[in-house]
Design an enzyme around this catalytic site. Sequence first.
Site, PDB file in Angstrom:
ATOM      1  N   SER A 120       2.877   2.151   8.374  1.00 47.42           N
ATOM      2  CA  SER A 120       2.705   0.993   7.468  1.00 47.42           C
ATOM      3  C   SER A 120       4.055   0.500   6.980  1.00 47.42           C
ATOM      4  O   SER A 120       4.958   1.290   6.705  1.00 47.42           O
ATOM      5  CB  SER A 120       1.854   1.390   6.260  1.00 47.42           C
ATOM      6  OG  SER A 120       0.557   1.767   6.685  1.00 47.42           O
TER       7      SER A 120
ATOM      8  N   HIS B 266       0.829  -1.226   0.000  1.00 44.43           N
ATOM      9  CA  HIS B 266       0.000   0.000   0.000  1.00 44.43           C
ATOM     10  C   HIS B 266       0.851   1.258   0.000  1.00 44.43           C
ATOM     11  O   HIS B 266       0.387   2.341  -0.369  1.00 44.43           O
ATOM     12  CB  HIS B 266      -0.934   0.021   1.228  1.00 44.43           C
ATOM     13  CG  HIS B 266      -2.248  -0.629   0.962  1.00 44.43           C
ATOM     14  ND1 HIS B 266      -2.425  -1.986   1.042  1.00 44.43           N
ATOM     15  CD2 HIS B 266      -3.446  -0.115   0.607  1.00 44.43           C
ATOM     16  CE1 HIS B 266      -3.685  -2.279   0.747  1.00 44.43           C
ATOM     17  NE2 HIS B 266      -4.318  -1.156   0.478  1.00 44.43           N
TER      18      HIS B 266
ATOM     19  N   ASP C  16      -0.555  -7.595   1.448  1.00 40.68           N
ATOM     20  CA  ASP C  16      -0.017  -6.220   1.469  1.00 40.68           C
ATOM     21  C   ASP C  16       1.466  -6.195   1.826  1.00 40.68           C
ATOM     22  O   ASP C  16       1.865  -5.721   2.898  1.00 40.68           O
ATOM     23  CB  ASP C  16      -0.831  -5.361   2.464  1.00 40.68           C
ATOM     24  CG  ASP C  16      -0.459  -3.893   2.375  1.00 40.68           C
ATOM     25  OD1 ASP C  16      -0.779  -3.148   3.331  1.00 40.68           O
ATOM     26  OD2 ASP C  16       0.163  -3.495   1.360  1.00 40.68           O
TER      27      ASP C  16
HETATM   28  N1  LIG Z   1      -3.976   1.723  13.250  1.00 37.98           N
HETATM   29  C1  LIG Z   1      -3.951   1.139  11.943  1.00 37.98           C
HETATM   30  C2  LIG Z   1      -3.147   1.927  10.970  1.00 37.98           C
HETATM   31  C3  LIG Z   1      -1.852   1.490  10.639  1.00 37.98           C
HETATM   32  C4  LIG Z   1      -1.114   2.197   9.696  1.00 37.98           C
HETATM   33  C5  LIG Z   1      -1.645   3.331   9.082  1.00 37.98           C
HETATM   34  C6  LIG Z   1      -2.932   3.774   9.443  1.00 37.98           C
HETATM   35  N2  LIG Z   1      -3.539   4.905   8.926  1.00 37.98           N
HETATM   36  C7  LIG Z   1      -3.201   5.467   7.740  1.00 37.98           C
HETATM   37  O1  LIG Z   1      -2.347   5.071   7.003  1.00 37.98           O
HETATM   38  C8  LIG Z   1      -3.999   6.678   7.402  1.00 37.98           C
HETATM   39  C9  LIG Z   1      -4.728   7.338   8.367  1.00 37.98           C
HETATM   40  C10 LIG Z   1      -5.442   8.492   8.023  1.00 37.98           C
HETATM   41  C11 LIG Z   1      -5.446   8.984   6.743  1.00 37.98           C
HETATM   42  C12 LIG Z   1      -4.703   8.297   5.798  1.00 37.98           C
HETATM   43  N3  LIG Z   1      -4.511   8.556   4.490  1.00 37.98           N
HETATM   44  C13 LIG Z   1      -3.700   7.603   4.015  1.00 37.98           C
HETATM   45  C14 LIG Z   1      -3.251   7.581   2.619  1.00 37.98           C
HETATM   46  N4  LIG Z   1      -2.507   6.532   2.178  1.00 37.98           N
HETATM   47  O2  LIG Z   1      -3.573   8.515   1.933  1.00 37.98           O
HETATM   48  C15 LIG Z   1      -3.346   6.710   4.975  1.00 37.98           C
HETATM   49  C16 LIG Z   1      -3.989   7.166   6.120  1.00 37.98           C
HETATM   50  C17 LIG Z   1      -3.665   3.072  10.387  1.00 37.98           C
END
Ligand SMILES: NCc1cccc(NC(=O)c2cccc3[nH]c(C(N)=O)cc23)c1
Length: 232
Positions: free
Chosen positions: A183, A41, A89
Amino acid sequence: ILGGRKADPHVMPYMASLQLDGQHVCGGFLIAEQWVLSAAHCTEETDGKIFQVLLGAHSLTKPEPHKRLYRVRAQIPHPGSNIHNNKDDLLLLQLEEKAELNEHVQVLPFQREDRDVAADTVCKVAGWGTTSHSGHRPDELHSLERPVISRDVCNHRTRHDHTITEKMMCTDSRKKDTCKGDSGGPLVCNGVAEGVVTAGSRVCGNYKKPAIYTRIAPYVAWIDSVMASAAG
Ligand SMILES: NCc1cccc(NC(=O)c2cccc3[nH]c(C(N)=O)cc23)c1
């Protein structure tokens, strides 16, 4: 990382920061001298750009001994990964050259036996992801210890409602949780990488949405074959 603490510098020498134009985008970790594992991702919204990988870092901006930015020769997402769900992922990144290993840059072993980590096992997750709901991005690596929760609890209708496959695992997310930018980082249980942080529902710190990780053991054959095919 929400609700964690600033990591002691270089106690997680396997941690990688995946960067675009000098900006931290995702976590990752060194699984071999020339290979970093992260989340597929992380390549969304990168418009096909290739990451650079920062190793040996605690601070993202300050000069530190053994901190080095590596170019990436190849970025290989798992063939089953897609933008619609969290399945498969995983992302393998081959560095342009073997990383120089030292006290600040080390490989982290990953679990090869496909058996669930017992619920309530306390594992460690780290990253340069946001540390507040307002989206504060830290300069220094943060870490957090979290208990594993069973797949049955994580799959409850009021939680992830039967979307957690046997290739995923969960940790409690009440207040202390992974968040945007974490991530791709490893979930380390008893010194071994068992999972890779996935954004899942993208929600952070809500106990009704436990943190989700891609389990590594089910993907050992894919990881080994990619590393073997690109070797040399
Ligand atoms: N607790 C679980 C967990 C673990 C890792 C990451 C995330 N939360 C995001 O990654 C995230 C959050 C808010 C807006 C966002 N926009 C985007 C994006 N790719 O545009 C990602 C996000 C949550």
